[in-house]
Write a protein that holds these residues in place. Structure first.
Motif, mmCIF file in Angstrom:
data_model
loop_
_atom_site.group_PDB
_atom_site.id
_atom_site.type_symbol
_atom_site.label_atom_id
_atom_site.label_comp_id
_atom_site.label_asym_id
_atom_site.label_seq_id
_atom_site.Cartn_x
_atom_site.Cartn_y
_atom_site.Cartn_z
ATOM 1 N N THR A 120 76.064 46.217 51.145
ATOM 2 C CA THR A 120 75.985 45.559 49.839
ATOM 3 C C THR A 120 75.401 46.472 48.756
ATOM 4 O O THR A 120 75.488 46.157 47.574
ATOM 5 N N THR A 121 74.799 47.589 49.134
ATOM 6 C CA THR A 121 74.280 48.545 48.146
ATOM 7 C C THR A 121 75.100 49.835 48.153
ATOM 8 O O THR A 121 74.715 50.821 47.532
ATOM 9 N N GLY A 122 76.228 49.821 48.826
ATOM 10 C CA GLY A 122 77.050 51.024 48.927
ATOM 11 C C GLY A 122 77.564 51.525 47.590
ATOM 12 O O GLY A 122 77.656 52.733 47.361
ATOM 13 N N LEU A 123 77.913 50.610 46.667
ATOM 14 C CA LEU A 123 78.448 50.999 45.377
ATOM 15 C C LEU A 123 77.414 51.757 44.548
ATOM 16 O O LEU A 123 77.717 52.808 43.972
ATOM 17 N N GLN A 124 76.174 51.233 44.485
ATOM 18 C CA GLN A 124 75.131 51.924 43.723
ATOM 19 C C GLN A 124 74.786 53.279 44.341
ATOM 20 O O GLN A 124 74.546 54.266 43.638
ATOM 21 N N LEU A 125 74.779 53.327 45.662
ATOM 22 C CA LEU A 125 74.487 54.581 46.354
ATOM 23 C C LEU A 125 75.570 55.623 46.068
ATOM 24 O O LEU A 125 75.281 56.789 45.801
ATOM 25 N N LEU A 126 76.812 55.186 46.108
ATOM 26 C CA LEU A 126 77.930 56.095 45.812
ATOM 27 C C LEU A 126 77.854 56.586 44.366
ATOM 28 O O LEU A 126 78.033 57.784 44.096
ATOM 29 N N ASP A 127 77.594 55.682 43.456
ATOM 30 C CA ASP A 127 77.534 56.028 42.033
ATOM 31 C C ASP A 127 76.477 57.107 41.774
ATOM 32 O O ASP A 127 76.736 58.111 41.105
ATOM 33 N N THR A 128 75.293 56.916 42.305
ATOM 34 C CA THR A 128 74.198 57.869 42.087
ATOM 35 C C THR A 128 74.476 59.210 42.762
ATOM 36 O O THR A 128 74.318 60.280 42.149
ATOM 37 N N THR A 129 74.874 59.169 44.010
ATOM 38 C CA THR A 129 75.124 60.398 44.756
ATOM 39 C C THR A 129 76.220 61.226 44.101
ATOM 40 O O THR A 129 76.085 62.445 43.939
ATOM 41 N N ASP A 130 77.302 60.566 43.700
ATOM 42 C CA ASP A 130 78.421 61.269 43.077
ATOM 43 C C ASP A 130 78.006 61.924 41.767
ATOM 44 O O ASP A 130 78.356 63.081 41.499
ATOM 45 N N ALA A 131 77.259 61.203 40.941
ATOM 46 C CA ALA A 131 76.853 61.747 39.643
ATOM 47 C C ALA A 131 75.982 62.986 39.792
ATOM 48 O O ALA A 131 76.170 63.980 39.075
ATOM 49 N N PHE A 132 75.047 62.962 40.723
ATOM 50 C CA PHE A 132 74.114 64.082 40.858
ATOM 51 C C PHE A 132 74.701 65.255 41.633
ATOM 52 O O PHE A 132 74.413 66.407 41.331
ATOM 53 N N VAL A 133 75.542 64.990 42.632
ATOM 54 C CA VAL A 133 76.105 66.113 43.389
ATOM 55 C C VAL A 133 77.133 66.858 42.547
ATOM 56 O O VAL A 133 77.325 68.069 42.720
ATOM 57 N N ASN A 134 77.786 66.170 41.618
ATOM 58 C CA ASN A 134 78.710 66.851 40.714
ATOM 59 C C ASN A 134 77.969 67.689 39.688
ATOM 60 O O ASN A 134 78.286 68.865 39.485
ATOM 61 N N SER A 135 76.966 67.091 39.040
ATOM 62 C CA SER A 135 76.255 67.793 37.976
ATOM 63 C C SER A 135 75.367 68.910 38.505
ATOM 64 O O SER A 135 75.399 70.035 37.999
ATOM 65 N N PHE A 136 74.570 68.602 39.517
ATOM 66 C CA PHE A 136 73.568 69.569 39.980
ATOM 67 C C PHE A 136 73.917 70.175 41.337
ATOM 68 O O PHE A 136 73.093 70.820 41.975
ATOM 69 N N GLY A 137 75.147 69.948 41.758
ATOM 70 C CA GLY A 137 75.664 70.593 42.954
ATOM 71 C C GLY A 137 76.780 71.532 42.577
ATOM 72 O O GLY A 137 76.605 72.748 42.490
ATOM 73 N N ILE A 138 77.949 70.981 42.268
ATOM 74 C CA ILE A 138 79.133 71.789 41.971
ATOM 75 C C ILE A 138 78.911 72.666 40.739
ATOM 76 O O ILE A 138 79.170 73.877 40.770
ATOM 77 N N MET A 139 78.445 72.078 39.643
ATOM 78 C CA MET A 139 78.250 72.860 38.423
ATOM 79 C C MET A 139 77.177 73.929 38.607
ATOM 80 O O MET A 139 77.321 75.062 38.146
ATOM 81 N N ALA A 140 76.115 73.580 39.304
ATOM 82 C CA ALA A 140 75.010 74.531 39.495
ATOM 83 C C ALA A 140 75.417 75.683 40.400
ATOM 84 O O ALA A 140 75.111 76.846 40.120
ATOM 85 N N VAL A 141 76.120 75.394 41.492
ATOM 86 C CA VAL A 141 76.506 76.475 42.407
ATOM 87 C C VAL A 141 77.595 77.337 41.774
ATOM 88 O O VAL A 141 77.664 78.549 42.046
ATOM 89 N N ALA A 142 78.437 76.761 40.924
ATOM 90 C CA ALA A 142 79.436 77.562 40.215
ATOM 91 C C ALA A 142 78.756 78.583 39.317
ATOM 92 O O ALA A 142 79.129 79.764 39.288
#
Length: 536
Positions: A390-412
């Protein structure tokens, strides 16, 4: 002239006994690379980003971003993977020992993305079935959040499972694991050669059907009408570069891994150009299809386009079902749209997982089946534990936002700085690209990578940092964003450094890879021949 025969023969007999998997043809590599690049973001992210950032005028910064950053970075990934013949950690290690953490950082980003990406495929699979009888009824928003996902009011970590998500997610993982176990030729290549054509055919039919809906032209006018004033906004240009980085599957190990499976005599830049423009072509097609149906929805409800436009999950699982309920032959429209999401998700997920599998194979010298199971089964279990709740949507939303911004962009950004300034390997990679490709890269390629790209990446990264630091993301509790957002993103760097300290197996390709020795011998001979030609 340079002769490749002699150095290759020196290690040919040894290489046969320890041969790296390869794509059987350049065509299958291109199909697999396009399958990786064309994912969920192309369908639901690009149309919304374009509309919000100048409409038709956005295509100008988008094209500039593609040519000045997207394609140069894509070629960089190809050059690293093809020259150093390894997974992301091994390729960076062969480039320079100090660069190995970059590879593990990319592997861990893929680990996080794989965990939640599968659940979106499961949602899309269920909505494909729901489309037959329009199970969401008259209120698609309430159905998605309350009836289907049963979203909890307070974000947190819940173990209250939703059977309607858990069961399809289990099936998705069973299919994905089977594809991965079969390997590059029998699994990944064949899966992409089936799913990508199906995706394209389904989406073309969807777009054609959408163009004949009442109000479709209004939607297209809203999508393509240029707001030239937007071009003076730096944020619009940053959005264009951000879209290119996200959509091309660059800078998180996928294209490094895939290009390492290419044969030595391969046209890298020609292949990369096909992949880049095919990906952008599909995004444009997605924009046309999505805004045609949004135009119909706006007319049916007698409201402005602004009132029905949404991006991300809202577009896919709320706006589109509403359109399906109202449109002629709506069930067909729904099956095509959600079926396309399933196929796009599968082709992207197998590429994400291959980054991790290849890294384990190289590091521990394990076989394909054992490496695949050690990677995919734990990821599947974590995915099944965390996201069909029941909290999967919020967990996905947060994880996706941060791994894109401070994962993919940062490692690039880190990768570009390390390659260009840290270990100064850009000239050697430049030479490798030109040696194997039909489209030769001039000095501009190095200027763009060493100058423009890090500036743009730095600007976007700083902007994201300021936005997320000044207010709690999506209004979620501070502890929730701290653990699954900031904490997750920061831990990837720490774990990457720790994985670098783990010794490589004595049998691994890092220590014993005759095929790479043959490639290196070829390059040494080529360099010697070039030097001889330049001597007076």
């Amino acid at each position: 002239m340079y002769d490749m025969t002699t150095p290759s023969q020196a290690g040919a007999a040894t290489a046969k006994s320890h041969k790296r998997e390869t794509f059987s043809s350049r065509k299958l590599f291109i199909i697999s690379a396009i399958g990786s690049a064309v994912g969920l973001g192309n369908i639901w992210r690009f149309p919304y980003v374009a509309y919000e950032n100048g409409g038709g005028a956005f295509l100008i910064p988008y094209l500039v971003a593609l040519l000045t950053a997207g394609i140069p970075l894509l070629f960089l990934d190809y050059a690293v993977g093809h020259k150093y013949r390894g997974s992301a950690p091994l390729a960076y290690r062969r480039m320079h020992r100090a660069a190995e953490p970059l590879g593990w950082w990319q592997v861990l980003i893929c680990f996080v993305i794989a965990i939640y990406y599968a659940v979106i495929i499961a949602w899309a699979a269920m909505y494909t079935i729901f489309s037959f009888n329009k199970a969401w009824g008259d209120d698609a928003d309430t159905f998605f959040s309350s009836d289907f996902l049963k979203v909890a009011e307070v974000p947190g970590l819940s173990f209250d499972y939703v059977p309607g998500v858990l069961i399809p997610l289990f099936i998705v993982w069973a299919v994905i694991i089977a594809i991965m176990v079969l390997g590059v030729r029998r699994g990944i290549s064949k899966a992409n050669s089936i799913f990508l054509p199906l995706l394209v055919v389904m989406f073309v039919i969807l777009v054609v059907q959408a163009l004949f809906l009442p109000g479709a032209m209004d939607g297209l006018n809203a999508f393509f009408t240029p707001n030239w004033g937007a071009l003076a906004d730096p944020g619009v240009w940053a959005a264009a570069y951000g879209q290119i980085f996200f959509s091309l599957s660059i800078a998180f190990g996928i294209m490094i891994t895939y290009s390492s499976y290419l044969k030595r005599k391969t046209d890298l830049t020609g292949s990369g150009s096909v992949v880049a423009f095919a990906n952008s072509g599909f995004e444009l097609l997605a924009g046309i299809g999505v805004f045609a149906v949004l135009g119909f929805m706006a007319q049916a409800q007698s409201v402005a386009i602004d009132d029905v436009v949404s991006g991300g999950i809202g577009l896919a699982f709320v706006a589109f079902p509403t359109i399906v309920s109202q449109a002629p032959f709506g069930s067909v429209l729904g099956v095509l749209f959600f079926g396309a999401l399933v196929f796009a998700g599968i082709t992207s997920l197998i590429s994400i997982l291959e980054v991790i599998v290849a890294a384990i194979q190289d590091k521990l010298a394990w076989g394909r089946v054992s490496s695949t199971l050690v990677v995919t089964v734990p990821i599947a279990l974590i995915s099944l534990v965390l996201f069909p709740t029941t909290t999967g949507l919020q967990l996905l939303d947060t994880t996706d936002a941060f791994v894109n911004s401070f994962g993919i962009m940062a490692v690039a950004l880190a990768a570009v700085i390390v390659v260009t300034v840290g270990v100064t390997k850009l000239p050697a990679l430049h030479e490798h690209l030109n040696r194997t490709s039909s489209l030769k890269m001039g000095g501009l390629w190095r200027i763009l990578l060493g100058g423009l790209t890090p500036i743009v990446l730095g600007y976007i990264l700083i902007s994201e940092l300021q936005d997320k630091a000044t207010e709690q993301y999506s209004g979620y509790p501070a502890w929730f964003n701290g653990v699954f957002g900031w904490g997750m993103a920061g831990s990837l760097i720490v774990i990457a450094l720790l994985l670098t300290l783990v010794p490589w197996s004595k049998k691994s390709k890092a220590n014993n890879d005759p095929e790479y020795d043959v490639v290196k011998a070829d390059e040494d001979a080529y360099t010697a021949a070039k030097n001889k030609e330049t001597q007076p």
